[in-house]
Design a protein around this motif. Structure first.
Motif, PDB file in Angstrom:
ATOM      1  N   TYR A  85      10.074  -7.403   4.896  1.00 25.55           N
ATOM      2  CA  TYR A  85       8.758  -7.097   5.433  1.00 25.55           C
ATOM      3  C   TYR A  85       8.691  -5.730   6.100  1.00 25.55           C
ATOM      4  O   TYR A  85       7.702  -5.408   6.712  1.00 25.55           O
ATOM      5  N   LEU A  86       9.730  -4.940   6.025  1.00 24.59           N
ATOM      6  CA  LEU A  86       9.738  -3.659   6.724  1.00 24.59           C
ATOM      7  C   LEU A  86       9.265  -2.497   5.877  1.00 24.59           C
ATOM      8  O   LEU A  86       9.150  -1.394   6.379  1.00 24.59           O
ATOM      9  N   GLU A  87       8.986  -2.698   4.610  1.00 22.79           N
ATOM     10  CA  GLU A  87       8.587  -1.571   3.788  1.00 22.79           C
ATOM     11  C   GLU A  87       7.375  -1.901   2.939  1.00 22.79           C
ATOM     12  O   GLU A  87       7.126  -3.050   2.583  1.00 22.79           O
ATOM     13  N   GLY A  88       6.623  -0.880   2.661  1.00 24.28           N
ATOM     14  CA  GLY A  88       5.553  -0.971   1.696  1.00 24.28           C
ATOM     15  C   GLY A  88       4.437  -1.931   2.030  1.00 24.28           C
ATOM     16  O   GLY A  88       4.009  -2.063   3.172  1.00 24.28           O
ATOM     17  N   PHE A  89       3.999  -2.617   1.004  1.00 22.97           N
ATOM     18  CA  PHE A  89       2.812  -3.453   1.043  1.00 22.97           C
ATOM     19  C   PHE A  89       2.907  -4.581   2.070  1.00 22.97           C
ATOM     20  O   PHE A  89       1.909  -4.993   2.643  1.00 22.97           O
ATOM     21  N   TYR A  90       4.093  -5.103   2.320  1.00 22.94           N
ATOM     22  CA  TYR A  90       4.254  -6.276   3.172  1.00 22.94           C
ATOM     23  C   TYR A  90       4.549  -5.932   4.630  1.00 22.94           C
ATOM     24  O   TYR A  90       4.807  -6.822   5.428  1.00 22.94           O
ATOM     25  N   ALA A  91       4.506  -4.663   4.996  1.00 24.02           N
ATOM     26  CA  ALA A  91       4.880  -4.254   6.351  1.00 24.02           C
ATOM     27  C   ALA A  91       3.900  -4.740   7.411  1.00 24.02           C
ATOM     28  O   ALA A  91       4.233  -4.753   8.594  1.00 24.02           O
ATOM     29  N   ASP A  92       2.703  -5.178   7.025  1.00 23.26           N
ATOM     30  CA  ASP A  92       1.730  -5.649   8.009  1.00 23.26           C
ATOM     31  C   ASP A  92       2.179  -6.910   8.732  1.00 23.26           C
ATOM     32  O   ASP A  92       1.642  -7.248   9.782  1.00 23.26           O
TER      33      ASP A  92
END
Length: 192
Positions: free
Chosen positions: A1-8
């Motif tokens: 979850y720390l990069e890109g699309f899922y970082a929210d």
């Protein structure tokens, strides 16, 4: 979850923690004293209407921990979406079996899975089936007449929608206006 699309999802956990610690109060400035040393972190840069869901997420985070609390919220969102769709389908005179199928299909919709957990406020789409009721009331004669029971329910659904993600408010307004336009086109009425 720390990069890109899922970082929210990281910001979701931050909001959950802040709400659980009592730093998210409806209609008040959002500051988090633990962040932004030597001053408070100001989270009031833009208005947010999603305060009630965030507070509920914070309470779940306090009760179960952040990860488990988010998972409980997602499970509750799916179950509530299915239940709401079932009730709406029954209200629209569908048979019990087809209402169950509609509820199951909506509660397990890939869209809801695709938005979770990184866009939790979008994934909490439990109230969207209620839009069908308002659309039907606005599109079928006599329409939404002021002061009627259906009008009061439509206002309640609008308020609940307004407290959710702004995308749902946009869709609700569009469907209601479309329903009114359908009624006007069918009856030749231009309104009061």
């Amino acid at each position: 979850y720390l990069e890109g699309f899922y970082a929210d999802v990281v910001s979701t956990f931050a909001w959950m923690r802040a709400a659980g610690d009592g730093h998210v109060v409806p209609l008040a400035w959002k500051t988090v004293p633990e962040l932004g040393a030597p001053y408070d972190a100001n989270w009031s840069d833009w208005p947010s209407v999603e305060e009630i869901p965030v507070i509920c997420l914070g309470l779940l985070g306090n009760a179960f921990g952040l990860f488990a609390g988010l998972n409980v919220a997602l499970l509750a969102g799916h179950l509530l979406a299915a239940a709401t769709m079932f009730v709406v389908a029954r209200r629209l005179d569908c048979s019990t079996a087809w209402s169950f199928v509609a509820g199951l299909a909506y509660g397990l919709a890939p869209f809801i899975f695709a938005q979770s957990p990184h866009h939790i406020t979008v994934a909490l789409a439990w109230h969207v089936p209620l839009f069908l009721l308002v659309w039907r009331w606005a599109a079928v004669e006599p329409g939404l007449e002021f002061g009627t029971r259906q009008f009061r329910w439509a206002i309640a659904i609008a308020v609940v929608t307004g407290l959710q993600n702004v995308y749902w408010t946009n869709i609700f307004c569009q469907l209601t206006l479309l329903g009114a336009a359908v009624l006007a086109a069918r009856t030749g009425s231009r309104g009061p």
